[in-house]
Scaffold this motif. Structure first.
Motif, PDB file in Angstrom:
ATOM      1  N   SER A  51     151.743  72.947  14.508  1.00 59.18           N
ATOM      2  CA  SER A  51     150.297  72.943  14.322  1.00 59.18           C
ATOM      3  C   SER A  51     149.583  72.839  15.672  1.00 59.18           C
ATOM      4  O   SER A  51     148.589  73.510  15.925  1.00 59.18           O
ATOM      5  N   ARG A  52     150.137  72.028  16.573  1.00 59.59           N
ATOM      6  CA  ARG A  52     149.529  71.899  17.904  1.00 59.59           C
ATOM      7  C   ARG A  52     149.731  73.166  18.736  1.00 59.59           C
ATOM      8  O   ARG A  52     148.851  73.570  19.494  1.00 59.59           O
ATOM      9  N   ILE A  53     150.893  73.773  18.592  1.00 62.26           N
ATOM     10  CA  ILE A  53     151.137  75.029  19.319  1.00 62.26           C
ATOM     11  C   ILE A  53     150.139  76.085  18.850  1.00 62.26           C
ATOM     12  O   ILE A  53     149.558  76.833  19.647  1.00 62.26           O
ATOM     13  N   GLY A  58     147.506  79.578  20.165  1.00 56.53           N
ATOM     14  CA  GLY A  58     147.146  80.673  19.278  1.00 56.53           C
ATOM     15  C   GLY A  58     148.328  81.376  18.637  1.00 56.53           C
ATOM     16  O   GLY A  58     148.212  82.516  18.190  1.00 56.53           O
ATOM     17  N   VAL A  59     149.478  80.725  18.616  1.00 52.95           N
ATOM     18  CA  VAL A  59     150.654  81.325  17.986  1.00 52.95           C
ATOM     19  C   VAL A  59     150.982  80.558  16.716  1.00 52.95           C
ATOM     20  O   VAL A  59     151.277  79.363  16.762  1.00 52.95           O
ATOM     21  N   GLN A  60     150.888  81.267  15.593  1.00 49.06           N
ATOM     22  CA  GLN A  60     151.164  80.604  14.338  1.00 49.06           C
ATOM     23  C   GLN A  60     152.559  80.988  13.849  1.00 49.06           C
ATOM     24  O   GLN A  60     152.819  82.150  13.546  1.00 49.06           O
ATOM     25  N   LEU A  61     153.450  80.013  13.786  1.00 44.70           N
ATOM     26  CA  LEU A  61     154.814  80.275  13.322  1.00 44.70           C
ATOM     27  C   LEU A  61     154.867  80.090  11.811  1.00 44.70           C
ATOM     28  O   LEU A  61     154.305  79.127  11.286  1.00 44.70           O
TER      29      LEU A  61
ATOM     30  N   ARG B 126     140.708  58.767  10.409  1.00 47.54           N
ATOM     31  CA  ARG B 126     140.750  59.613  11.611  1.00 47.54           C
ATOM     32  C   ARG B 126     141.026  61.066  11.230  1.00 47.54           C
ATOM     33  O   ARG B 126     140.411  62.000  11.737  1.00 47.54           O
ATOM     34  N   GLU B 127     141.950  61.261  10.311  1.00 51.48           N
ATOM     35  CA  GLU B 127     142.308  62.636   9.936  1.00 51.48           C
ATOM     36  C   GLU B 127     141.208  63.297   9.108  1.00 51.48           C
ATOM     37  O   GLU B 127     140.982  64.505   9.212  1.00 51.48           O
ATOM     38  N   LEU B 128     140.536  62.510   8.264  1.00 45.87           N
ATOM     39  CA  LEU B 128     139.398  63.080   7.520  1.00 45.87           C
ATOM     40  C   LEU B 128     138.288  63.484   8.486  1.00 45.87           C
ATOM     41  O   LEU B 128     137.637  64.512   8.304  1.00 45.87           O
ATOM     42  N   GLU B 129     138.092  62.692   9.524  1.00 41.67           N
ATOM     43  CA  GLU B 129     137.093  63.057  10.540  1.00 41.67           C
ATOM     44  C   GLU B 129     137.473  64.371  11.211  1.00 41.67           C
ATOM     45  O   GLU B 129     136.623  65.217  11.470  1.00 41.67           O
ATOM     46  N   MET B 130     138.767  64.549  11.471  1.00 36.49           N
ATOM     47  CA  MET B 130     139.230  65.809  12.067  1.00 36.49           C
ATOM     48  C   MET B 130     138.973  66.971  11.114  1.00 36.49           C
ATOM     49  O   MET B 130     138.537  68.049  11.518  1.00 36.49           O
ATOM     50  N   LEU B 131     139.259  66.733   9.832  1.00 37.22           N
ATOM     51  CA  LEU B 131     139.075  67.784   8.829  1.00 37.22           C
ATOM     52  C   LEU B 131     137.616  68.249   8.788  1.00 37.22           C
ATOM     53  O   LEU B 131     137.334  69.438   8.818  1.00 37.22           O
ATOM     54  N   TRP B 132     136.710  67.275   8.744  1.00 37.38           N
ATOM     55  CA  TRP B 132     135.295  67.626   8.601  1.00 37.38           C
ATOM     56  C   TRP B 132     134.712  68.190   9.884  1.00 37.38           C
ATOM     57  O   TRP B 132     133.856  69.050   9.858  1.00 37.38           O
ATOM     58  N   SER B 133     135.157  67.659  11.041  1.00 35.41           N
ATOM     59  CA  SER B 133     134.501  68.061  12.278  1.00 35.41           C
ATOM     60  C   SER B 133     135.169  69.275  12.920  1.00 35.41           C
ATOM     61  O   SER B 133     134.512  70.061  13.582  1.00 35.41           O
ATOM     62  N   SER B 136     140.862  72.145   9.061  1.00 34.57           N
ATOM     63  CA  SER B 136     142.126  71.670   8.495  1.00 34.57           C
ATOM     64  C   SER B 136     143.300  71.794   9.466  1.00 34.57           C
ATOM     65  O   SER B 136     144.247  71.006   9.418  1.00 34.57           O
ATOM     66  N   GLU B 137     143.227  72.790  10.367  1.00 32.83           N
ATOM     67  CA  GLU B 137     144.359  72.954  11.290  1.00 32.83           C
ATOM     68  C   GLU B 137     144.456  71.799  12.287  1.00 32.83           C
ATOM     69  O   GLU B 137     145.448  71.661  12.986  1.00 32.83           O
TER      70      GLU B 137
END
Lengths: 84, 436
Positions: A51-53, A58-61, B126-133, B136-137
């Motif tokens: 997910s961080r990569i 910009g590479v989605q595995l 923290r993760e919900l804040e990431m989701l909203w702001s 989802s990625e």
């Protein structure tokens, strides 16, 4: 997003953030080919790494690419292959 | 597996007045408060601004870095307490087949049952804040479990190779006792060792908002007048983080591996649920205390100390002291609420009270209730201000959860089960057993 190959220092940093791999654990040399399992990187840690990569490079595995990337070397190769 | 009461062979504690059993017990005997201004987030704009936070806790000092990205603060506290408890019990369950370990090498023989109330709220926020702001990625993959009620059970299980029964009880403040009771059930089946108890905490804006809606948090900024159960000034509680993890073992299994110490036995337990408000029927607490004593085959006079739930809500305090007086007699048993030094730690609170009760039995010192000036209408003998030396052979812990949960657990010194129906006779008294 950096317009350059995905390098070892990128992976090192991402693994530190996503899987808590200690910086002092030198990811290189032999450990480049050590199975992630043996490094304590489980499937969720690998998902977080992917997910961080994706966010940063910009590479989605997809799932299959991810599950076959079982070492640092293979993961880097996979990412760079997809960048082309 | 033996019919004898399971024993506690290890204790690990994370509390606002001390991390680790030794520090906690030293502070608690001395009546030292761990309540202070919230530091985990900026609480200035909230009506409640005090909390019981575990002091000086840097997770990186205690846990492998690998566990840090995937754990909420309260899970980190739980992992540290579990490690302490297992070390205290001198058992490394991940090392199977030690000589004399009996069935400990059977993967089904060791498990984990903990209590939880909110899961990893701070992580989840923290993760919900990431989701909203950000989308989802940007949500951590660890959110899949790090927020979850069962996460402490899972993480303790994985870290220590406890592959037997796993479970989590969610009954608010009663959970710490309910989890230990479930551990006892597992030990009566085929388990030899269960890591149990509870560590909880949600000192973050989301947790705060949720707790404020319950209407039971006190306001004000003075730690000495904030949480005052059984006092005319009682006006709610201070939330806290922490709790205790215990190692429970089948008594015969602990004996066969020569466990270095036995703090005491889980002698009795009962749980009940209050009737819906408006039905006119009274609370069940008195019956629950009586049932727990019956389960322990003990009389009220056998109990040397009561650890109160101490809601600091006048109606609830009244129910509790009335139930205690009805069962034990007016001012007939010392009652204490070490929570007044800590705040209420939800699923962690009662587990810590059980640990404290066992330390009380070990040392013959009942820790005090601090800051409280008891209202005259409460007909109980509260251990006030200073610790009270007393030979305590057994203690009862009361825990009440929001919404009507009532649980009571009785602990007693090992090997002091009174003779009588329902109890396991001492070894070598087979005839007596048959007579029963």
């Amino acid at each position: 997003m950096p317009d350059r190959p995905f390098e070892l220092h990128d992976l090192r940093r991402i693994l530190r953030e996503s899987a808590g791999i200690d910086e002092s654990a030198d990811l290189g040399g032999e450990t480049l080919d050590t199975e992630f399992d043996a490094l304590g990187i489980d499937s969720v840690a690998l998902m977080e790494t992917a997910s961080r990569i994706s966010r940063e490079h910009g590479v989605q595995l997809d799932d299959e690419e991810l599950t076959t990337s079982t070492t640092a070397r293979r993961l880097m190769e996979m990412v760079n292959e997809r960048r082309r | 597996m033996s019919a004898a009461a399971p024993v506690v062979t290890g204790i690990g504690i994370a509390a606002p007045n001390g991390l680790g059993t030794a520090r906690y017990w030293t502070a608690t005997r001395a009546g030292e408060s761990g309540i202070g201004p919230v530091t985990r987030f900026d609480a200035a704009r909230y009506p409640s601004r005090l909390a019981g936070e575990v002091p000086g806790f840097d997770a990186a000092d205690h846990l492998p870095t690998r566990l840090l990205p995937q754990t909420d603060h309260m899970t980190r506290l739980a992992l540290v307490a579990a490690e302490e408890a297992l070390a205290d019990a001198a058992v490394d369950p991940a090392e199977p087949g030690e000589p004399g370990s009996g069935d400990l090498d059977d993967p089904g023989a060791r498990g984990v049952v903990t209590a939880s109330s909110a899961g990893g709220f701070e992580f989840g926020q923290r993760e919900l804040e990431m989701l909203w702001s950000r989308g989802s990625e940007h949500v951590s993959a660890y959110q899949s479990f790090a927020w979850f009620y069962a996460v402490n059970t899972g993480q303790i299980s994985i870290r220590h190779g406890l592959k037997g029964p796993g479970g989590v009880l969610v009954t608010d403040q009663a959970g710490g006792l309910d989890a230990i009771a479930e551990a006892r059930r597992q030990l009566r089946r085929r388990s030899r060792l269960i890591v149990s108890g509870g560590v909880d905490g949600a000192i973050c804006p989301w947790g705060w908002a949720a707790q404020l809606t319950g209407g039971r948090l006190c306001t004000g900024d003075d730690p000495a007048t904030a949480y005052l159960p059984f006092d005319e000034r009682a006006a709610g509680h201070v939330p806290a983080e922490g709790g205790a993890i215990l190692v429970l073992e089948d008594a015969a299994a602990a004996r066969s591996r020569a466990a270095p110490r036995v703090y005491g036995e889980i002698a009795g337990y009962a749980a009940g649920f209050d009737p819906r408000p408006g039905t006119g029927r009274g609370p069940t607490l008195r019956r629950v205390i009586e049932s727990a004593l019956r389960d322990a085959a003990m009389r009220p006079a056998d109990i040397g100390a009561v650890f109160a739930d101490a809601a600091a809500v006048p109606g609830l305090d009244g129910e509790e002291t009335a139930a205690i007086a009805a069962v034990f007699g007016e001012r007939a048993v010392p009652v204490t609420a070490p929570k007044t030094m800590l705040g209420r730690m939800y699923a962690g609170a009662a587990a810590l009270d059980v640990a404290t009760a066992l330390l009380t039995i070990r040392d013959g010192i009942i820790p005090p209730t601090i800051n409280v000036r008891p209202a005259r209408r409460h007909p109980i003998d509260i251990v006030l201000g200073a610790p009270r030396p007393a030979p305590v052979r057994a203690a009862a812990v009361i825990a009440r959860g929001h919404g009507g949960f009532n649980s009571v657990l009785v602990v007693r010194a090992a090997g002091t089960a009174p003779p009588g129906p329902g109890t396991e006779p001492a070894r070598g008294t087979h005839h007596a057993r048959q007579a029963v």
